[in-house]
Design a protein around this motif. Structure first.
Motif, PDB file in Angstrom:
ATOM      1  N   LEU A  81       0.822  -1.204   0.412  1.00 32.57           N
ATOM      2  CA  LEU A  81       0.239   0.441  -0.042  1.00 32.57           C
ATOM      3  C   LEU A  81       0.759   1.287   0.566  1.00 32.57           C
ATOM      4  CD1 LEU A  81      -2.644   1.345   0.481  1.00 32.57           C
ATOM      5  CD2 LEU A  81      -2.889   1.331   2.469  1.00 32.57           C
ATOM      6  N   SER A  82       1.900   1.518   0.904  1.00 32.24           N
ATOM      7  CA  SER A  82       2.893   1.993   1.015  1.00 32.24           C
ATOM      8  C   SER A  82       3.338   2.815  -1.013  1.00 32.24           C
ATOM      9  CB  SER A  82       4.201   2.160   1.608  1.00 32.24           C
ATOM     10  OG  SER A  82       3.316   1.697   3.106  1.00 32.24           O
ATOM     11  N   TYR A  83       3.769   1.057  -1.192  1.00 31.98           N
ATOM     12  CA  TYR A  83       4.079   1.431  -3.245  1.00 31.98           C
ATOM     13  C   TYR A  83       3.510   2.265  -3.718  1.00 31.98           C
ATOM     14  CZ  TYR A  83       5.780   0.650  -7.703  1.00 31.98           C
ATOM     15  OH  TYR A  83       6.118   0.109  -8.851  1.00 31.98           O
ATOM     16  N   GLU A  84       2.381   1.952  -3.671  1.00 31.16           N
ATOM     17  CA  GLU A  84       1.025   2.451  -4.711  1.00 31.16           C
ATOM     18  C   GLU A  84       0.633   3.321  -4.283  1.00 31.16           C
ATOM     19  OE1 GLU A  84      -0.230   1.328  -7.263  1.00 31.16           O
ATOM     20  OE2 GLU A  84       0.695  -1.536  -6.678  1.00 31.16           O
ATOM     21  N   GLU A  85       0.969   3.904  -3.071  1.00 31.69           N
ATOM     22  CA  GLU A  85       0.722   5.475  -2.192  1.00 31.69           C
ATOM     23  C   GLU A  85       1.525   7.003  -2.677  1.00 31.69           C
ATOM     24  OE1 GLU A  85      -1.774   6.637  -0.981  1.00 31.69           O
ATOM     25  OE2 GLU A  85      -3.674   4.995  -0.441  1.00 31.69           O
ATOM     26  N   HIS A  86       3.198   5.864  -2.386  1.00 35.53           N
ATOM     27  CA  HIS A  86       3.948   7.046  -3.113  1.00 35.53           C
ATOM     28  C   HIS A  86       3.751   7.106  -4.613  1.00 35.53           C
ATOM     29  CE1 HIS A  86       7.471   8.894  -4.020  1.00 35.53           C
ATOM     30  NE2 HIS A  86       7.839   7.656  -4.143  1.00 35.53           N
ATOM     31  N   ARG A  87       3.336   5.946  -5.774  1.00 39.81           N
ATOM     32  CA  ARG A  87       3.200   6.366  -7.271  1.00 39.81           C
ATOM     33  C   ARG A  87       2.201   6.711  -7.610  1.00 39.81           C
ATOM     34  NH1 ARG A  87       2.419   1.279 -10.993  1.00 39.81           N
ATOM     35  NH2 ARG A  87       0.769   0.714  -9.941  1.00 39.81           N
ATOM     36  N   ALA A  88       1.012   6.794  -7.066  1.00 37.66           N
ATOM     37  CA  ALA A  88       0.025   7.939  -7.296  1.00 37.66           C
ATOM     38  C   ALA A  88      -0.242   9.280  -6.697  1.00 37.66           C
ATOM     39  CB  ALA A  88      -1.335   6.933  -6.177  1.00 37.66           C
ATOM     40  N   GLU A  89       1.265   9.250  -5.903  1.00 40.81           N
ATOM     41  CA  GLU A  89       0.955  10.576  -5.545  1.00 40.81           C
ATOM     42  C   GLU A  89       2.649  11.418  -6.007  1.00 40.81           C
ATOM     43  OE1 GLU A  89       3.812  13.251  -1.842  1.00 40.81           O
ATOM     44  OE2 GLU A  89       3.039  11.190  -1.174  1.00 40.81           O
ATOM     45  N   GLN A  90       3.258  11.036  -6.945  1.00 43.08           N
ATOM     46  CA  GLN A  90       4.145  10.886  -7.697  1.00 43.08           C
ATOM     47  C   GLN A  90       3.600  10.948  -8.730  1.00 43.08           C
ATOM     48  OE1 GLN A  90       7.794  11.263  -7.647  1.00 43.08           O
ATOM     49  NE2 GLN A  90       7.058  10.984  -5.300  1.00 43.08           N
TER      50      GLN A  90
END
Length: 394
Positions: free
Chosen positions: A116-125
């Motif tokens: 989930l952290s990876y997906e949230e970071h990618r969405a933020e980028q």
């Protein structure tokens, strides 16, 4: 000569200004008609579709950079660590599109947190990249608008001056009409002026709605009826084409704004004609009243002059009467003084006649003694003649 030259210069300047204003007014009318024609060209199945929308919508979508997609609020690693495993799985499934088989492979919570952290970071980028693209594209559009404004600034200034001139001409015309109505006191003309103002306001509302419909939509626009004319269908029907007009048959020219604007102009002309007739009737009635008042004033002046002449004649008669009375009194006074002088003269005459008689007697006696008697005439003295002349004058 200097004053004449200055007057000619001012007259020529005024003529030039009037010619320029008339040309600007014609140009503004041509622009408005062209805008009405372009705006009225639309597809028949969609009443609110226009060519401008089909051009601007892709541009705005490009500027917004797919802004229609749902904005996702990202979570930090601390917030994800505090979440339960069930909530993490639900978020991965709903927000990031994970399937049930992928979720089942993640047994440990640590794996769920990392995923989930990876997906949230990618969405933020992705969101940051989208915002950068939007800012860049907005800056490009602003730069283009600035360039267009600088290039077309003279035309915009010219259009603004034309608008100000037309507004000044309109206000001067209405002010003059209102002054004439106040001068002639015509309620019909005042009602006509009110109706013309309403019609002019509707014309302005129609023009503003047509112009603003190019860039926006609103429920406060003028309700323009759609009266489409399909040139392609007309040409196909005239040429006898069996297949019809094809795709071009779906496009037409909306003559609704033209019909309404013509109707407004016709009503405005009729109202101005009504106002002119009302003012002419009021002017005629006021002139009639003025003539009656003038005639009454002339009669009053004649009466006053007659009264003054009558008083003058009476005064002249009184003066003549007084003069005659004074003359009669003077004559009476002169007659009384003449009578008194006559009595005194008569007494003197009698005395003289008695003395003369005595003298004659003595002379007769003496002559009788000396010579034969001869008849003698009485001697009349000079005072007696004077007294007789005075009696004749009296």
């Amino acid at each position: 000569t200097t004053l004449l030259d200055l007057a000619h210069f001012e007259l020529n300047t005024m003529k030039t200004r009037i010619a320029k204003r008339s040309k600007l007014f014609v140009l503004l009318q041509a622009v408005i008609i062209a805008l009405c024609l372009v705006q009225s060209t639309q597809t028949l199945p969609k009443a609110d579709a226009s060519i401008f929308d089909s051009v601007t919508n892709p541009i705005m979508d490009w500027v917004k950079a797919d802004d229609s997609s749902k904005t996702l609020k990202t979570l930090s690693i601390v917030e994800i660590s505090e979440m339960r495993a069930r909530d993490i799985k639900r978020r991965l499934t709903r927000e990031h599109g994970y399937g049930a088989d992928e979720i089942a492979k993640m047994i440990d919570k640590k794996e769920l947190v990392n995923k989930l952290s990876y997906e949230e970071h990618r969405a933020e980028q992705k969101e940051k990249d989208r915002k950068k693209r939007v800012a860049l594209r907005r800056s490009i559009m602003v730069a283009l608008l600035c360039v267009i404004f600088v290039m077309f600034r003279p035309l915009l200034v010219h259009a603004w001056e034309v608008l100000l001139v037309n507004f000044e001409v309109y206000t001067d015309k209405k002010r003059y009409e209102f002054s004439r109505i106040r001068e002639f006191r015509s309620p019909k003309a005042a009602f006509g002026l009110l109706l013309t103002c309403v019609v002019n306001a509707l014309q302005f509302w129609l023009s503003a709605s047509v112009l603003l419909s190019w860039v926006m939509r609103s429920k406060y626009f003028f309700p323009i009826p759609h009266i489409p004319i399909k040139p392609a269908a007309l040409l196909a029907a005239a040429s006898g084409t069996t297949g019809g007009a094809g795709a071009l048959g779906n496009y037409g020219l909306n003559v609704g704004p033209m019909v309404i604007s013509w109707l407004f102009r016709f009503v405005n002309g009729r109202l101005e004609l009504f106002m002119g007739k009302a003012l002419a009737a009021s002017n005629k009635a006021s002139n009639k009243v003025k003539r009656k008042q003038k005639r009454a004033a002339e009669k009053e002046e004649e009466k006053k002059e007659a009264i003054i002449a009558k008083e003058e004649r009476r005064a002249a008669r009184r003066a003549r009467r007084a003069e005659k009375e004074a003359r009669q009194k003077a004559e009476e006074a002169a007659g009384a003084s003449g009578d008194a002088g006559g009595t005194s003269d008569e007494q003197a005459d009698t005395d003289l006649s008695s003395s003369a008689a005595n003298a004659n007697d003595t002379a007769g006696l003496n002559s009788t003694n000396d010579a034969p008697s001869t008849p003698s005439k009485p001697i009349v003295s000079e005072p007696i003649l004077q007294a007789g002349a005075m009696d004749e004058l009296d």
